[in-house]
Motif scaffolding. Structure first.
Motif, PDB file in Angstrom:
ATOM      1  N   PHE A  50      -7.993  31.478 -35.678  1.00 13.32           N
ATOM      2  CA  PHE A  50      -7.215  32.445 -34.902  1.00 13.32           C
ATOM      3  C   PHE A  50      -8.088  33.094 -33.827  1.00 13.32           C
ATOM      4  N   ALA A  51      -9.314  33.470 -34.178  1.00 15.65           N
ATOM      5  CA  ALA A  51     -10.212  34.135 -33.228  1.00 15.65           C
ATOM      6  C   ALA A  51     -10.550  33.212 -32.063  1.00 15.65           C
ATOM      7  N   GLN A  94     -10.853  36.130 -29.300  1.00 14.74           N
ATOM      8  CA  GLN A  94     -11.236  37.430 -29.832  1.00 14.74           C
ATOM      9  C   GLN A  94     -12.636  37.336 -30.446  1.00 14.74           C
ATOM     10  N   GLN A  95     -13.460  38.305 -30.142  1.00  8.08           N
ATOM     11  CA  GLN A  95     -14.829  38.316 -30.646  1.00  8.08           C
ATOM     12  C   GLN A  95     -14.862  39.052 -31.985  1.00  8.08           C
ATOM     13  N   LEU A  96     -14.951  38.294 -33.058  1.00  6.10           N
ATOM     14  CA  LEU A  96     -14.993  38.922 -34.379  1.00  6.10           C
ATOM     15  C   LEU A  96     -15.633  37.965 -35.378  1.00  6.10           C
ATOM     16  N   GLU A  97     -16.074  38.536 -36.478  1.00  9.75           N
ATOM     17  CA  GLU A  97     -16.585  37.751 -37.599  1.00  9.75           C
ATOM     18  C   GLU A  97     -15.738  38.060 -38.822  1.00  9.75           C
ATOM     19  N   TYR A  98     -15.485  37.043 -39.637  1.00  8.18           N
ATOM     20  CA  TYR A  98     -14.617  37.201 -40.798  1.00  8.18           C
ATOM     21  C   TYR A  98     -15.298  36.551 -41.991  1.00  8.18           C
ATOM     22  N   GLY A  99     -15.565  37.345 -43.018  1.00  9.71           N
ATOM     23  CA  GLY A  99     -16.250  36.848 -44.200  1.00  9.71           C
ATOM     24  C   GLY A  99     -15.418  36.994 -45.462  1.00  9.71           C
ATOM     25  N   ALA A 132      -1.273  35.690 -42.588  1.00  8.65           N
ATOM     26  CA  ALA A 132      -2.570  35.899 -41.941  1.00  8.65           C
ATOM     27  C   ALA A 132      -2.383  36.213 -40.456  1.00  8.65           C
ATOM     28  N   ALA A 133      -1.466  35.516 -39.810  1.00 11.29           N
ATOM     29  CA  ALA A 133      -1.195  35.773 -38.391  1.00 11.29           C
ATOM     30  C   ALA A 133      -0.661  37.190 -38.195  1.00 11.29           C
ATOM     31  N   GLU A 134       0.175  37.634 -39.135  1.00 12.04           N
ATOM     32  CA  GLU A 134       0.700  39.005 -39.071  1.00 12.04           C
ATOM     33  C   GLU A 134      -0.429  40.014 -39.238  1.00 12.04           C
ATOM     34  N   SER A 135      -1.345  39.768 -40.162  1.00 10.50           N
ATOM     35  CA  SER A 135      -2.503  40.652 -40.338  1.00 10.50           C
ATOM     36  C   SER A 135      -3.346  40.700 -39.068  1.00 10.50           C
ATOM     37  N   PHE A 136      -3.574  39.540 -38.479  1.00 11.37           N
ATOM     38  CA  PHE A 136      -4.360  39.451 -37.244  1.00 11.37           C
ATOM     39  C   PHE A 136      -3.719  40.293 -36.147  1.00 11.37           C
ATOM     40  N   ILE A 149      -2.567  41.103 -31.045  1.00  8.27           N
ATOM     41  CA  ILE A 149      -2.218  39.816 -30.444  1.00  8.27           C
ATOM     42  C   ILE A 149      -1.832  38.874 -31.574  1.00  8.27           C
ATOM     43  N   ARG A 150      -0.757  38.116 -31.379  1.00  8.59           N
ATOM     44  CA  ARG A 150      -0.257  37.256 -32.451  1.00  8.59           C
ATOM     45  C   ARG A 150      -0.672  35.806 -32.171  1.00  8.59           C
ATOM     46  N   PRO A 151      -1.493  35.228 -33.030  1.00  4.72           N
ATOM     47  CA  PRO A 151      -1.913  33.839 -32.808  1.00  4.72           C
ATOM     48  C   PRO A 151      -0.815  32.856 -33.188  1.00  4.72           C
TER      49      PRO A 151
END
Length: 275
Positions: free
Chosen positions: A23-24, A29-34, A247-251, A257-259
């Motif tokens: 999605f990023a 979008q500049q982000l990290e997801y762990g 997950a898209a809704e959470s994003f 912004i909706r991926p």
């Protein structure tokens, strides 16, 4: 870089990091997801540390959705109605918003698969947390009737009682389904398919216009989907798309912004060997 994560126990099986990284990239979008795996009684401590260290938001999976519900300082209506939280977000005032995107994910995946809901008769099998989180979004689609069936009828009635202003939701029994007309949409919210079991619904409630949805997903079609198709159901859809859609809704809650789901669904289907 903005930090996001998924909390669960266990967590190594989670596809959320893979999904949100795609999605990023897709949305630039500049982000990290762990992924974070607290002890079973350690959610509050782990979540507090995550947000104190600058975390912007997180997803919550089992067994922490109720912990997250109480951890949030503010709740969306759909989180309140679900009684559980799967998405947390830092607010501008430093508070923590708790949301539940599961129901929105289910609705989005049904619509993506061209399953109409407005004016339709819907049957929800099961009255646990998975069902509860989807009821408000389904009702918001203006279904003509939403019936909930459960082995313990009182649990189904408890969910109906959450919606005193809605006349189009009711509890029923498996015995009563024997005399019911076929449903347009049948949703299995139980985990029965994980153990190869079928809920005890009669074949008469399925016809060639029925769409069935199993919240469980496997590499192969679930036993429930195979059974429903054998009864002539028009469509059988598993829960992989719901996973991506929630997950898209959470994003969208986090980033505004909706991926697109389609690319991620393709990649997950490839990983599962389904295409």
């Amino acid at each position: 870089m903005d930090q996001y994560a998924v909390f669960g126990h266990p967590i190594k099986q989670s596809k959320s990091p893979f999904i949100h990284r795609l999605f990023a990239e897709q949305t630039q979008q500049q982000l990290e997801y762990g992924a974070i795996e607290p002890a079973e009684d350690g959610f509050v401590e782990a979540a507090t540390a995550f947000f104190n260290n600058g975390g912007k938001g997180c997803n919550i999976t089992m067994p922490f959705k109720l912990d997250a519900y109480h951890f949030a300082t503010q709740l969306t209506e759909r989180a309140r109605m679900a009684g559980a939280v799967n998405t947390l977000k830092v607010l501008d005032d430093g508070g923590i918003l708790g949301d539940n995107t599961d129901g929105a994910g289910l609705v989005a995946d049904l619509l993506l698969n061209h399953v109409a809901l407005e004016g339709k008769r819907v049957l929800m099998i099961g009255a646990g947390g998975a069902a509860r989180g989807t009821l408000l979004p389904l009702l918001e689609q203006n279904v003509v009737m939403l019936q909930i069936v459960n082995r313990t009828t009182s649990k189904a009635q408890d969910l109906v009682d959450l919606f005193p202003n809605h006349q189009n939701i009711e509890a029923t029994t498996f015995d009563a389904l024997e005399a019911a007309e076929p449903f347009d949409v049948i949703i299995n919210s139980t985990s029965a398919s994980m153990s190869g079991e079928l809920p005890p619904i009669p074949t008469s409630i399925i016809n060639q216009y029925s769409s069935v949805y199993d919240m469980v997903y496997r590499q192969e079609p679930t036993v429930f989907i195979n059974w429903a198709k054998q009864q002539g159901a028009a469509k059988g859809i598993d829960g992989l798309g719901m996973l991506v859609a929630q997950a898209a809704e959470s994003f969208a809650v986090w980033r505004g912004i909706r991926p697109s789901m389609r690319q991620v669904l393709r990649e997950l289907n490839k990983n599962l060997g389904r295409i």
